[in-house]
Design an enzyme around this catalytic site. Structure first.
Site, short mmCIF file in Angstrom:
data_model
loop_
_atom_site.label_atom_id
_atom_site.label_comp_id
_atom_site.label_asym_id
_atom_site.label_seq_id
_atom_site.Cartn_x
_atom_site.Cartn_y
_atom_site.Cartn_z
N TYR A 42 37.36 20.42 51.15
CA TYR A 42 37.88 19.46 50.16
C TYR A 42 36.89 19.13 49.04
O TYR A 42 37.21 18.32 48.16
CB TYR A 42 38.32 18.17 50.88
CG TYR A 42 39.44 18.42 51.87
CD1 TYR A 42 40.67 18.93 51.45
CD2 TYR A 42 39.27 18.18 53.23
CE1 TYR A 42 41.69 19.18 52.35
CE2 TYR A 42 40.28 18.43 54.14
CZ TYR A 42 41.49 18.92 53.69
OH TYR A 42 42.51 19.17 54.58
N HIS A 88 47.61 19.29 45.83
CA HIS A 88 46.73 19.46 46.99
C HIS A 88 45.42 20.05 46.52
O HIS A 88 45.42 20.99 45.71
CB HIS A 88 47.36 20.40 48.03
CG HIS A 88 48.66 19.87 48.53
ND1 HIS A 88 48.74 18.83 49.42
CD2 HIS A 88 49.94 20.20 48.21
CE1 HIS A 88 50.00 18.54 49.63
NE2 HIS A 88 50.75 19.36 48.91
O1 CA2 Z 1 44.51 19.91 50.30
C1 CA2 Z 1 44.97 18.76 50.27
O2 CA2 Z 1 44.82 18.01 49.30
C2 CA2 Z 1 45.69 18.20 51.50
O3 CA2 Z 1 46.80 17.41 51.04
C3 CA2 Z 1 44.69 17.34 52.22
C4 CA2 Z 1 45.21 16.78 53.55
C5 CA2 Z 1 45.80 17.89 54.40
O4 CA2 Z 1 46.40 17.32 55.56
C6 CA2 Z 1 46.83 18.69 53.65
O5 CA2 Z 1 47.28 19.73 54.49
C7 CA2 Z 1 46.24 19.28 52.39
C8 CA2 Z 1 44.10 16.13 54.36
C9 CA2 Z 1 43.19 15.24 53.63
C10 CA2 Z 1 42.01 14.99 54.51
O6 CA2 Z 1 40.94 14.66 53.68
C11 CA2 Z 1 39.73 14.61 54.23
C12 CA2 Z 1 38.71 14.48 53.35
C13 CA2 Z 1 37.43 14.42 53.82
C14 CA2 Z 1 37.17 14.48 55.17
C15 CA2 Z 1 38.21 14.61 56.06
C16 CA2 Z 1 39.50 14.67 55.58
#
Ligand code: CA2
Length: 149
Positions: free
Chosen positions: A23, A100
């Protein structure tokens, strides 16, 4: 004045703290500031909300009616599960651009399903934080097509 709601779902408050390989290192407040810098020269107003709760996101979609002209939505994990969010988007009738950070189509099969994409005007994924700016550009093109001057 054009008003846009930037709506982020579960766990996106953790951006920049963990899983940088997936991310990136940009935090959500930094993304919000990037969006402000991108859209305020157009005379737009941006409102931002992040919630880890499905009902809060649904309420925010309902409350956007009559207040905002469009919505940028990263529904996080709810993207792949929430018929309720999909229904809320349909019910408010505002243009929603789905964003996303990661390329959900290159990840696990369960992430390749998006209920949001069925009701969004566009899906932008795999562009990192720049995807949010592309979403603003997409809304701008959409509004111009709706109201040519
Ligand atoms: O790629 C994306 O933006 C997502 O929407 C992010 C979601 C995930 O469930 C989708 O499949 C794709 C998850 C966000 C989690 O964000 C975090 C950031 C830092 C540390 C842990 C999780």
């Amino acid at each position: 004045m054009t008003s846009v709601l930037l709506l982020n779902g579960p766990n996106l408050n953790l951006l920049g703290t963990r899983q940088p390989e997936v991310y990136g290192t940009t935090t959500l407040p930094q993304i919000e500031a990037m969006c402000e810098a991108h859209a305020t020269p157009w005379g737009w107003r941006l409102a931002s909300l992040q919630s880890n709760h499905e009902g809060v996101l649904i309420d925010a979609l309902h409350d956007a009616q009559g207040v905002h002209d469009g919505i940028i939505l990263n529904a996080g994990g709810y993207t792949h599960t929430s018929i309720a969010l999909m229904d809320a988007i349909s019910s408010v009738g505002l243009p929603v651009v789905e964003v996303h950070l990661s390329d959900i189509h290159a990840r696990e099969p369960f992430r390749q399903i998006s209920y949001i994409s069925r009701v969004a005007i566009a899906q932008i994924c795999g562009q990192g934080p720049q995807g949010y700016l592309q979403a603003l550009d997409t809304l701008r093109v959409h509004f111009k097509a709706e109201h040519p001057s």
